[in-house]
Write a protein that holds these residues in place. Structure first.
Motif, mmCIF file in Angstrom:
data_model
loop_
_atom_site.group_PDB
_atom_site.id
_atom_site.type_symbol
_atom_site.label_atom_id
_atom_site.label_comp_id
_atom_site.label_asym_id
_atom_site.label_seq_id
_atom_site.Cartn_x
_atom_site.Cartn_y
_atom_site.Cartn_z
ATOM 1 N N LEU A 43 0.852 -1.190 0.000
ATOM 2 C CA LEU A 43 0.000 0.000 0.000
ATOM 3 C C LEU A 43 0.882 1.232 0.000
ATOM 4 O O LEU A 43 1.802 1.335 0.824
ATOM 5 N N HIS A 44 0.624 2.144 -0.916
ATOM 6 C CA HIS A 44 1.352 3.411 -0.911
ATOM 7 C C HIS A 44 0.375 4.476 -0.425
ATOM 8 O O HIS A 44 -0.634 4.738 -1.071
ATOM 9 N N VAL A 45 0.655 5.073 0.733
ATOM 10 C CA VAL A 45 -0.290 6.037 1.330
ATOM 11 C C VAL A 45 0.338 7.418 1.337
ATOM 12 O O VAL A 45 1.499 7.588 1.721
ATOM 13 N N GLU A 46 -0.446 8.414 0.891
ATOM 14 C CA GLU A 46 0.003 9.816 0.924
ATOM 15 C C GLU A 46 -1.087 10.644 1.571
ATOM 16 O O GLU A 46 -2.253 10.540 1.191
ATOM 17 N N ARG A 94 -0.639 -2.855 8.119
ATOM 18 C CA ARG A 94 -0.955 -2.292 6.800
ATOM 19 C C ARG A 94 -1.519 -3.363 5.850
ATOM 20 O O ARG A 94 -1.138 -3.460 4.691
ATOM 21 N N ARG A 95 -2.471 -4.142 6.369
ATOM 22 C CA ARG A 95 -3.155 -5.121 5.519
ATOM 23 C C ARG A 95 -4.315 -4.485 4.767
ATOM 24 O O ARG A 95 -4.813 -5.038 3.795
ATOM 25 N N VAL A 96 -4.787 -3.336 5.294
ATOM 26 C CA VAL A 96 -5.947 -2.705 4.670
ATOM 27 C C VAL A 96 -5.820 -1.194 4.785
ATOM 28 O O VAL A 96 -5.295 -0.684 5.774
ATOM 29 N N ILE A 133 -10.752 -4.830 10.855
ATOM 30 C CA ILE A 133 -10.698 -5.498 9.545
ATOM 31 C C ILE A 133 -9.348 -6.190 9.376
ATOM 32 O O ILE A 133 -9.268 -7.352 8.944
ATOM 33 N N GLY A 134 -8.283 -5.495 9.757
ATOM 34 C CA GLY A 134 -6.931 -6.061 9.643
ATOM 35 C C GLY A 134 -6.816 -7.374 10.404
ATOM 36 O O GLY A 134 -6.210 -8.345 9.930
ATOM 37 N N MET A 163 -9.647 -1.120 1.232
ATOM 38 C CA MET A 163 -8.849 -1.682 0.137
ATOM 39 C C MET A 163 -7.855 -2.680 0.743
ATOM 40 O O MET A 163 -6.880 -2.284 1.384
ATOM 41 N N PRO A 164 -8.090 -3.997 0.547
ATOM 42 C CA PRO A 164 -7.175 -4.982 1.124
ATOM 43 C C PRO A 164 -5.868 -5.034 0.329
ATOM 44 O O PRO A 164 -5.893 -5.081 -0.907
ATOM 45 N N ARG A 165 -4.770 -5.018 1.065
ATOM 46 C CA ARG A 165 -3.445 -4.982 0.415
ATOM 47 C C ARG A 165 -3.193 -6.189 -0.472
ATOM 48 O O ARG A 165 -2.638 -6.074 -1.560
ATOM 49 N N ASP A 166 -3.650 -7.358 -0.002
ATOM 50 C CA ASP A 166 -3.240 -8.593 -0.673
ATOM 51 C C ASP A 166 -4.157 -9.038 -1.798
ATOM 52 O O ASP A 166 -4.024 -10.153 -2.296
#
Ligand code: M6R
Length: 613
Positions: A43-46, A94-96, A133-134, A163-166
């Protein structure tokens, strides 16, 4: 309140999300952020505090390529406006990534239930959902089920996109309770999600609205829906008529100016097909009662918030005059908690530009539980209010983007005039001549509103002279009293000036103590049955050296030399005067705001659609 946008498809998600956030900024602008699903997977978070452009500057040229992502613009409820509280939020692993609009009322209880040792990176109510959720994802639970379990434990009214990472390309949306809608957009080989329709229109007009309790499992090629129990739900795709072109500023500097100048057309659009000549009459689609139902009514209650509430205060006069039914106006946020006496003999009319205002929806739910027939006056196709009510009178005013409401006030008052005339005909209490006179008068409204806009140079001059005053009074009587309140509300929200609106008769019971040469009064003194009383109130103000800006009827120069400024309205039937007198008040607030350099379209601390109670 906050704005949500999400994308999954084949195109580059970053620019689509940033553009979507620009459309949504009017919902809140304390901070903004995006999360992208990148190869890895990861996940790229800004995130950035302040407006969308701050985020855009931060990410310019450095966003990784991704075809799925979520975006958010925030109006703070829990936790100060800061980068750590900006969305998207994630769980510790950071799974979601999660974007959320609304309030999780039991977030503290849920935090406690997660147990000690759980560290939180923000002060928001949202983050606890990301953690829940994670945790489920970490246990191998499917993403849809993980979100369903998490929201099932939460109390409140909200919507979210996870948005799930995997799982590249997969988004899960949920709507809980009545506030904070979420719309799925169906494009060619792509899907979008947004908190409101406007952000989707540049991409598609084919949409599906989630109902409270529903979840959507979204992939580019298909969407599946389930209810809160996890059972599959069939939902249709609707084709929306509103065009994205209507969302620009046109030749105007601000959305506010554009919308203010659209009022003649907006009022005409309310009348179109509803006010008919030969014979003069009103025909209203969407009215929930027939003659028998209308005759069984014992009273009408009108509810709304802010400017919509003030439209209700004018509408009350119309219902009493034309339908001869007792009518009350209630602030929607007070209504529910007062335990109002309601029954099926009470018609509840709600007014809401957005149709998503939490306070108004809560009042509507109260009315629904009591079995009241309900009509809503709304500007937003598909909005929740239109789904709760038994009938809707659409304003058809086009999108109102500026946070301060202008065209939807005048359109709502016009719609309430139509509703009261229609109701009067159904109840058999409206004399035909009065109906014909009112329809004829209403058909002149678009022209009269257009003439009122021609007052702009004069009002801009007044604004220049009065922009440095710190306190204002606004006075009116009868139908002009709600407009005095509206004038004060506009000045507060646009120019950050303290302003009070009063019924003029109340002035001598207290507020007059404020008056001296530093407190100007805007007095709406029209030639109606209370004109002489208004005139005495103005004399009382002048005797205390208070400067007066008087808004007067067409051709009335009798206050010339008595007051400092005289703003003469175009000719209009007295019962419809609020639609016209609103215009110079809006112009005054706008030009004073410009003089003071205020942020006209996005005043501080506000949001366009208030989806929290
Ligand atoms: O969407 P709604 O008409 O239900 O919104 C109600 C109020 O939040 C709104 O009128 C607000 O007071 C505006 N900022 C007024 O200009």
């Amino acid at each position: 309140m906050c704005g949500i946008i999400a994308y999954t498809g084949e195109r580059s998600a970053g620019p689509i999300l940033l553009d979507g956030l620009r459309h949504l900024e009017y919902r809140g602008y304390d901070s903004a952020g995006i999360a992208l699903q990148v190869e890895g997977p990861g996940l790229h978070v800004e995130r950035a505090t302040g407006k969308i452009e701050g985020l855009v500057r931060r990410v310019e040229g450095r966003l990784p390529e991704a075809t799925s992502g979520v975006g958010h613009t925030r109006w703070a409820t829990h936790g100060e406006p800061s980068e750590r509280n900006a969305h998207p939020l994630t769980d510790p692993e950071r799974r979601v990534a999660l974007v959320h609009n609304g309030i999780v009322e039991n977030h503290e209880e849920l935090r406690a239930a997660l147990g000690d040792g759980q560290t939180f990176a923000s002060d928001t109510d949202t983050e606890v959902l990301a953690h829940l959720i994670g945790r489920e994802l970490a246990r191998g639970v499917d993403a849809l089920e993980a979100v369903r379990c998490a929201v099932g434990r939460a109390r409140g009214a909200f919507s979210l996109v996870a948005m799930p990472r995997d799982e590249p390309g997969r988004l899960i949306a949920a709507r809980v309770g009545h506030a904070g809608g979420i719309v799925v957009g169906h494009g060619e080989g792509e899907r979008l999600l947004a908190s409101d329709l406007g952000a989707l229109l540049p991409h598609t007009r084919r949409v599906t609205f989630l109902e409270p309790g529903e979840l959507a499992d979204v992939r580019a090629e298909r969407v599946c829906y389930v209810d809160s129990a996890g059972a599959a739900v069939e939902k249709a795709v609707e084709e929306q008529a509103v065009s994205a072109v209507a969302l620009g500023k046109g030749r105007h500097r601000h959305f506010l100016a554009k919308e203010l100048h659209e009022q003649p057309d907006a009022v005409l659009d309310v009348l179109r097909g509803r006010y008919l000549s030969d014979p003069f009459r009103v025909e209203l689609e969407g009215f929930p009662l027939d003659e028998e139902g209308a005759r069984a009514l014992r009273r009408v209650v009108l509810v709304g918030m802010g400017t919509s509430l003030l439209a209700c205060s004018v509408g009350r006069h119309y219902v009493e005059r034309f339908a001869r039914l007792p009518a009350e106006v209630d602030n929607a946020s007070e209504f529910r908690y007062r335990r109002p006496v309601l029954d099926p003999g009470t018609l509840v009319i709600s007014v809401s530009q957005s149709g998503e205002t939490a306070d108004t929806l809560a009042a509507m739910e109260e009315a629904r539980a009591a079995g009241c027939p309900q009509l809503t006056v709304c500007n937003t196709p598909g909005a929740q209010a239109t789904r709760v009510a038994d009938g809707t009178v659409f304003l058809r005013a086009g999108p109102e983007i500026s946070v301060a409401s202008t065209k939807c006030l005048t359109s709502s008052i016009t719609a309430l005039h139509a509703i009261a005339l229609h109701l009067g005909r159904l109840t058999g209490r409206l004399p035909e001549e009065l109906a014909a006179e009112q329809v004829r008068a209403a058909l002149h409204l678009p022209a009269a509103v257009g003439e009122a806009l021609e007052l702009e140079p004069q009002v801009a001059g007044i604004a220049e002279r009065y922009a440095r005053f710190q306190n204002f009074l606004f006075l009116g009587r009868g139908l002009s009293y709600p407009m005095a309140m509206e004038g004060a509300l506009k000045l507060k929200e646009l120019a950050y000036i303290h302003a009070e609106g009063y019924p003029a008769g109340e002035m001598k019971h207290g507020p007059i103590a404020l008056v001296d040469e530093s407190v100007p009064t805007v007095a709406i003194a029209l030639r109606d049955e209370v004109f002489e009383k208004m005139r005495s109130n103005i004399e009382q103000l002048r005797a205390r050296r208070g400067p007066v800006i008087a808004v007067v009827s067409h051709g009335d120069r009798s206050l010339d030399g008595v007051v400092e400024e005289l703003v003469e309205l175009p000719a209009v039937h007295p019962l419809l005067s609020p639609v016209v007198s609103a215009v110079p008040l809006q112009l005054l607030a706008y030009h004073i705001a410009l003089e003071r350099g205020a942020d006209v379209d996005q005043p501080r601390n506000l949001a366009k659609t208030v989806t929290v109670e």
